[in-house]
Design a protein around this motif. Sequence first.
Motif, mmCIF file in Angstrom:
data_model
loop_
_atom_site.group_PDB
_atom_site.id
_atom_site.type_symbol
_atom_site.label_atom_id
_atom_site.label_comp_id
_atom_site.label_asym_id
_atom_site.label_seq_id
_atom_site.Cartn_x
_atom_site.Cartn_y
_atom_site.Cartn_z
ATOM 1 N N LEU A 164 33.874 -1.854 -20.472
ATOM 2 C CA LEU A 164 33.308 -2.307 -19.120
ATOM 3 C C LEU A 164 32.089 -3.021 -19.570
ATOM 4 O O LEU A 164 31.662 -4.369 -19.019
ATOM 5 N N VAL A 165 31.250 -2.648 -20.590
ATOM 6 C CA VAL A 165 30.018 -3.323 -21.132
ATOM 7 C C VAL A 165 30.466 -4.633 -21.667
ATOM 8 O O VAL A 165 29.681 -5.575 -21.343
ATOM 9 N N ALA A 166 31.374 -4.836 -22.409
ATOM 10 C CA ALA A 166 31.841 -5.936 -23.049
ATOM 11 C C ALA A 166 32.234 -7.022 -21.902
ATOM 12 O O ALA A 166 31.971 -8.220 -22.067
ATOM 13 N N GLU B 246 15.672 -9.348 -4.065
ATOM 14 C CA GLU B 246 16.171 -8.994 -2.807
ATOM 15 C C GLU B 246 16.712 -7.868 -2.710
ATOM 16 O O GLU B 246 16.820 -7.355 -1.334
ATOM 17 N N ASP B 247 17.045 -7.316 -3.857
ATOM 18 C CA ASP B 247 18.130 -6.140 -3.520
ATOM 19 C C ASP B 247 17.127 -4.879 -3.972
ATOM 20 O O ASP B 247 16.756 -4.866 -4.954
ATOM 21 N N PRO B 248 16.995 -3.903 -3.114
ATOM 22 C CA PRO B 248 16.405 -2.681 -3.547
ATOM 23 C C PRO B 248 16.922 -1.703 -4.538
ATOM 24 O O PRO B 248 16.386 -0.882 -4.871
ATOM 25 N N THR B 249 18.165 -2.196 -4.808
ATOM 26 C CA THR B 249 18.877 -1.109 -5.877
ATOM 27 C C THR B 249 18.367 -1.649 -7.124
ATOM 28 O O THR B 249 18.569 -2.445 -7.723
ATOM 29 N N PRO B 250 17.765 -0.489 -7.943
ATOM 30 C CA PRO B 250 17.327 -0.790 -9.168
ATOM 31 C C PRO B 250 18.321 -0.839 -10.272
ATOM 32 O O PRO B 250 18.358 -1.735 -11.380
ATOM 33 N N TYR B 251 19.632 -0.099 -9.910
ATOM 34 C CA TYR B 251 20.592 -0.069 -10.983
ATOM 35 C C TYR B 251 21.981 0.372 -10.487
ATOM 36 O O TYR B 251 21.722 1.227 -9.305
ATOM 37 N N TRP B 252 23.134 0.111 -10.950
ATOM 38 C CA TRP B 252 24.173 0.767 -10.529
ATOM 39 C C TRP B 252 24.624 1.884 -11.759
ATOM 40 O O TRP B 252 24.386 1.379 -12.938
ATOM 41 N N MET B 253 25.235 3.032 -11.288
ATOM 42 C CA MET B 253 25.719 4.034 -12.360
ATOM 43 C C MET B 253 26.942 4.211 -11.881
ATOM 44 O O MET B 253 27.633 4.728 -10.774
ATOM 45 N N ILE B 254 27.823 3.931 -12.974
ATOM 46 C CA ILE B 254 29.316 3.972 -12.767
ATOM 47 C C ILE B 254 30.156 4.772 -13.892
ATOM 48 O O ILE B 254 29.675 4.600 -14.932
ATOM 49 N N SER B 255 30.952 5.555 -13.201
ATOM 50 C CA SER B 255 31.725 6.477 -14.086
ATOM 51 C C SER B 255 32.942 5.551 -14.722
ATOM 52 O O SER B 255 33.560 4.670 -13.856
ATOM 53 N N THR B 256 33.059 5.419 -15.756
ATOM 54 C CA THR B 256 34.581 4.986 -16.412
ATOM 55 C C THR B 256 34.939 5.585 -17.703
ATOM 56 O O THR B 256 34.112 6.472 -18.487
ATOM 57 N N ARG B 257 36.102 5.631 -18.016
ATOM 58 C CA ARG B 257 36.889 6.071 -18.970
ATOM 59 C C ARG B 257 36.568 5.021 -20.261
ATOM 60 O O ARG B 257 36.829 5.832 -21.414
ATOM 61 N N ARG B 258 36.481 3.888 -20.147
ATOM 62 C CA ARG B 258 36.275 2.879 -21.228
ATOM 63 C C ARG B 258 34.887 2.226 -21.122
ATOM 64 O O ARG B 258 34.845 1.158 -20.749
ATOM 65 N N PRO B 259 33.804 3.008 -21.409
ATOM 66 C CA PRO B 259 32.505 2.246 -21.086
ATOM 67 C C PRO B 259 32.269 1.011 -22.187
ATOM 68 O O PRO B 259 31.663 0.369 -21.559
ATOM 69 N N GLU B 260 32.879 1.253 -23.164
ATOM 70 C CA GLU B 260 32.580 0.026 -24.275
ATOM 71 C C GLU B 260 33.120 -1.442 -23.593
ATOM 72 O O GLU B 260 32.657 -2.528 -23.665
#
Length: 153
Positions: A147-149, A131-145
């Motif tokens: 955030l992914v975890a 139901e969401d037309p947004t395919p993905y979120w693009m987020i800036s982060t200084r600690r990507p690992e």
Amino acid sequence: MSETAVTASTTFRERLYVTPWIWPLPLLAAGLLAAEVHMGFPGVRSWLPYLILLPLTAVLIWKMGSAKVEVSGGELRAGDARIPLDLLGDVEIIAPEDRRKAMGPHLDPAAYVVHRGWVKPLVRVRVNDPEDPTPYWMISTRRPEALVAAIKS
């Protein structure tokens, strides 16, 4: 600059502060603009630009860094938006050298973006909500690992 594991339900928290090396240039520009007005007017109007422009510039810079990225309570929050973790799909770290392509020609116009130019790494999080037309979120982060975890856990 960032906090993690604040409570038992918070697994990731970061505020995208403006780095200190960015502050001097806008403040210098505001000071020069105030000096221009100061030279043209006598009396109260000579110091009033300093009183208005310098604090206003500082507040604007501070507000630019008010975006938060957080994973807590079963939700991902980025900026003013939030989405339940169970509606998220693949999570991908985009290296700083690939940022230009990811934010330029490869960016989907329907994507939700929380990007700060002074934060180099990006994380792309796919949205699996039909139901969401947004395919993905693009987020800036200084600690990507981290955030992914937090998203995957």
